[in-house]
Scaffold this motif. Structure first.
Motif, mmCIF file in Angstrom:
data_model
loop_
_atom_site.group_PDB
_atom_site.id
_atom_site.type_symbol
_atom_site.label_atom_id
_atom_site.label_comp_id
_atom_site.label_asym_id
_atom_site.label_seq_id
_atom_site.Cartn_x
_atom_site.Cartn_y
_atom_site.Cartn_z
ATOM 1 N N MET A 1 8.887 -6.433 1.171
ATOM 2 C CA MET A 1 7.656 -6.152 1.910
ATOM 3 C C MET A 1 7.974 -6.006 3.393
ATOM 4 O O MET A 1 8.711 -6.827 3.971
ATOM 5 C CB MET A 1 6.646 -7.292 1.698
ATOM 6 N N ALA A 2 7.425 -4.987 4.021
ATOM 7 C CA ALA A 2 7.613 -4.791 5.455
ATOM 8 C C ALA A 2 6.784 -5.807 6.228
ATOM 9 O O ALA A 2 5.874 -6.448 5.685
ATOM 10 C CB ALA A 2 7.211 -3.374 5.840
ATOM 11 N N ASN A 3 7.111 -5.969 7.520
ATOM 12 C CA ASN A 3 6.317 -6.865 8.358
ATOM 13 C C ASN A 3 4.858 -6.430 8.358
ATOM 14 O O ASN A 3 4.545 -5.255 8.549
ATOM 15 C CB ASN A 3 6.836 -6.849 9.796
ATOM 16 N N PRO A 4 3.942 -7.358 8.152
ATOM 17 C CA PRO A 4 2.529 -6.990 8.075
ATOM 18 C C PRO A 4 1.954 -6.624 9.436
ATOM 19 O O PRO A 4 2.367 -7.159 10.470
ATOM 20 C CB PRO A 4 1.871 -8.267 7.535
ATOM 21 N N ARG A 5 0.992 -5.703 9.407
ATOM 22 C CA ARG A 5 0.221 -5.390 10.603
ATOM 23 C C ARG A 5 -0.764 -6.537 10.831
ATOM 24 O O ARG A 5 -1.584 -6.846 9.963
ATOM 25 C CB ARG A 5 -0.525 -4.070 10.408
ATOM 26 N N ILE A 6 -0.668 -7.168 11.998
ATOM 27 C CA ILE A 6 -1.416 -8.406 12.255
ATOM 28 C C ILE A 6 -2.505 -8.181 13.294
ATOM 29 O O ILE A 6 -2.261 -7.592 14.354
ATOM 30 C CB ILE A 6 -0.457 -9.522 12.732
ATOM 31 N N LEU A 7 -3.694 -8.661 12.989
ATOM 32 C CA LEU A 7 -4.758 -8.780 13.974
ATOM 33 C C LEU A 7 -4.816 -10.242 14.386
ATOM 34 O O LEU A 7 -5.005 -11.122 13.539
ATOM 35 C CB LEU A 7 -6.101 -8.337 13.394
ATOM 36 N N HIS A 23 4.827 -11.726 19.090
ATOM 37 C CA HIS A 23 5.258 -10.565 19.872
ATOM 38 C C HIS A 23 6.770 -10.552 20.039
ATOM 39 O O HIS A 23 7.421 -9.505 19.886
ATOM 40 C CB HIS A 23 4.563 -10.579 21.241
ATOM 41 N N GLU A 24 7.356 -11.720 20.330
ATOM 42 C CA GLU A 24 8.811 -11.800 20.504
ATOM 43 C C GLU A 24 9.552 -11.444 19.222
ATOM 44 O O GLU A 24 10.643 -10.863 19.273
ATOM 45 C CB GLU A 24 9.207 -13.215 20.951
ATOM 46 N N ARG A 25 8.959 -11.790 18.073
ATOM 47 C CA ARG A 25 9.591 -11.495 16.783
ATOM 48 C C ARG A 25 9.296 -10.074 16.301
ATOM 49 O O ARG A 25 9.640 -9.718 15.180
ATOM 50 C CB ARG A 25 9.142 -12.512 15.737
ATOM 51 N N SER A 26 8.630 -9.287 17.156
ATOM 52 C CA SER A 26 8.371 -7.860 16.895
ATOM 53 C C SER A 26 7.450 -7.607 15.704
ATOM 54 O O SER A 26 7.564 -6.569 15.039
ATOM 55 C CB SER A 26 9.699 -7.101 16.711
ATOM 56 N N TYR A 27 6.556 -8.546 15.431
ATOM 57 C CA TYR A 27 5.533 -8.267 14.432
ATOM 58 C C TYR A 27 4.557 -7.241 15.010
ATOM 59 O O TYR A 27 4.170 -7.342 16.182
ATOM 60 C CB TYR A 27 4.784 -9.542 14.042
ATOM 61 N N PRO A 28 4.152 -6.254 14.235
ATOM 62 C CA PRO A 28 3.211 -5.254 14.741
ATOM 63 C C PRO A 28 1.813 -5.855 14.902
ATOM 64 O O PRO A 28 1.138 -6.151 13.910
ATOM 65 C CB PRO A 28 3.232 -4.156 13.670
ATOM 66 N N ILE A 29 1.402 -6.075 16.137
ATOM 67 C CA ILE A 29 0.098 -6.648 16.437
ATOM 68 C C ILE A 29 -0.851 -5.502 16.771
ATOM 69 O O ILE A 29 -0.721 -4.849 17.807
ATOM 70 C CB ILE A 29 0.187 -7.651 17.603
ATOM 71 N N VAL A 30 -1.790 -5.229 15.866
ATOM 72 C CA VAL A 30 -2.657 -4.061 16.025
ATOM 73 C C VAL A 30 -3.797 -4.325 16.999
ATOM 74 O O VAL A 30 -4.461 -3.387 17.457
ATOM 75 C CB VAL A 30 -3.225 -3.605 14.669
ATOM 76 N N GLY A 31 -4.019 -5.573 17.337
ATOM 77 C CA GLY A 31 -5.061 -5.903 18.295
ATOM 78 C C GLY A 31 -5.179 -7.405 18.471
ATOM 79 O O GLY A 31 -4.698 -8.186 17.645
ATOM 80 N N VAL A 32 -5.798 -7.793 19.580
ATOM 81 C CA VAL A 32 -6.052 -9.196 19.888
ATOM 82 C C VAL A 32 -7.549 -9.360 20.109
ATOM 83 O O VAL A 32 -8.146 -8.687 20.962
ATOM 84 C CB VAL A 32 -5.278 -9.639 21.144
ATOM 85 N N VAL A 33 -8.163 -10.233 19.325
ATOM 86 C CA VAL A 33 -9.598 -10.487 19.422
ATOM 87 C C VAL A 33 -9.795 -11.857 20.067
ATOM 88 O O VAL A 33 -9.207 -12.847 19.629
ATOM 89 C CB VAL A 33 -10.265 -10.455 18.035
ATOM 90 N N THR A 34 -10.605 -11.898 21.106
ATOM 91 C CA THR A 34 -10.859 -13.156 21.798
ATOM 92 C C THR A 34 -12.315 -13.202 22.233
ATOM 93 O O THR A 34 -13.056 -12.222 22.105
ATOM 94 C CB THR A 34 -9.900 -13.318 22.998
ATOM 95 N N GLN A 35 -12.728 -14.354 22.733
ATOM 96 C CA GLN A 35 -14.115 -14.515 23.155
ATOM 97 C C GLN A 35 -14.395 -13.703 24.423
ATOM 98 O O GLN A 35 -13.479 -13.429 25.214
ATOM 99 C CB GLN A 35 -14.414 -15.988 23.431
ATOM 100 N N PRO A 36 -15.660 -13.344 24.661
ATOM 101 C CA PRO A 36 -15.998 -12.658 25.913
ATOM 102 C C PRO A 36 -15.694 -13.513 27.139
ATOM 103 O O PRO A 36 -15.615 -14.750 27.051
ATOM 104 C CB PRO A 36 -17.511 -12.424 25.775
#
Length: 312
Positions: A1-7, A23-36
């Motif tokens: 299995m390839a590295n998963p696309r992570i939200l 991020h350092e381990r090069s996981y594909p981070i498709v976005g970051v959701v945080t509070q307003p």
């Protein structure tokens, strides 16, 4: 299995080590959701959450929905197509539609050995209750409060003088490492699921002003555990001459007590003794309302506290 696309979904300082390590381990981070952004301070200036600041440094796309229950957030998920959602102290309850969306599910870092200390303040309550051990749990999220299946756990000792702030930073880093280990097992298809035993569950509710108020009629060790469990924030407090006095560091000394609880003794090299029911709480680091935090010796030079006066 390839590295998963992570939200990635997180908000406070506790979330940062996990985002940085992914991020350092090069996981594909498709976005970051945080509070307003929220207004803070006397000027009520809009302040960005720590996770937003780090995501900006890492040049990751940031999303700040008011409510993840809104249909617009599900539409965002359909556009981003994450394989996995990682949740670390995000601050909103995820609806079933979000939890069920990614094929590799929603993973959560929780700073306790679940099912103990489910809820908002597990690290605080572990110290306040005098626990000797705690840990990190990586779990699959469900619709309950920290009730999902356990994937991995790691136990750690709580130091006899360790504060909430120290434990927070340590578990944030350990949680990040255990998260990556869990994701590696997901990729290798070797991870196992262990349902929680709800009969063993304990709870860690939010800290309130009442929680943080020191009751000098308690045992000295219990008072010191409260101080440790709330240091540096929100901080346990008492009142001196009608003014709020926060206490950040203290030690317990058991022994015979002749004064009423809360009575101040003569200052000594170890600190300022205050009577409890079974001994004394030796104050070492305090902050009076409107003043800076300082060691007790420095505080007493500017604010003499007469032996026999009482903290309430």
């Amino acid at each position: 299995m390839a590295n998963p696309r992570i939200l990635f979904m997180g908000t406070p300082e506790f979330s940062l080590p996990a985002l940085r390590l992914l991020h350092e381990r090069s996981y594909p981070i498709v976005g970051v959701v945080t509070q307003p952004d929220r207004p803070k301070g006397r000027g009520l200036k809009e302040i960005a959450p720590p996770v937003k600041e780090l995501a900006g440094e890492l040049r990751l796309p940031v999303f700040q929905p008011d409510r993840v229950k809104d249909p617009s957030f599900l539409e965002l998920l359909r556009k981003l197509k994450p394989d996995m959602i990682v949740v670390v102290a995000f601050g909103q309850i995820l609806p079933k539609a979000v939890i069920d969306f990614p094929p590799l599910k929603c993973l959560n870092i929780h700073p306790s050995l679940l099912p103990k200390y489910r809820g908002a303040a597990p690290m605080n309550w572990a110290i306040i209750n005098g626990e000797k051990k705690t840990g990190i749990t990586i779990m699959l999220m469900d619709e309950g409060m920290d009730s999902g299946d356990i994937l991995l756990q790691k136990e750690t000792d709580i130091g006899p003088s360790e504060t909430f702030g120290e434990l927070h930073d340590r578990l944030a880093s350990e949680g990040a490492r255990l998260l990556v280990e869990t994701i590696e097992q997901v990729i290798a298809q070797t991870v196992s699921r262990k349902p929680q035993d709800a009969a063993l569950a304990t709870f860690a509710p939010r800290i309130t002003k009442e929680t943080a108020t020191i009751n000098w009629k308690n045992k000295a060790s219990d008072i010191v555990n409260l101080i440790r469990g709330l240091s540096p924030a929100p901080a346990a407090y008492t009142f001196w001459e009608g003014r709020n006095l926060k206490i950040f560091q203290a030690v317990a000394r058991t022994g015979k007590v002749n004064q009423a609880p809360g009575t101040i003794g003569a200052a000594e090299e170890a600190g300022l003794p205050v009577a409890a029911t079974d001994g004394y709480v030796i104050l070492r680091d305090v902050q009076l309302a409107g003043k800076k935090r300082m060691p007790i010796a420095d505080f007493l030079r500017g604010h003499p506290m007469e032996p026999g006066s009482v903290l309430t």
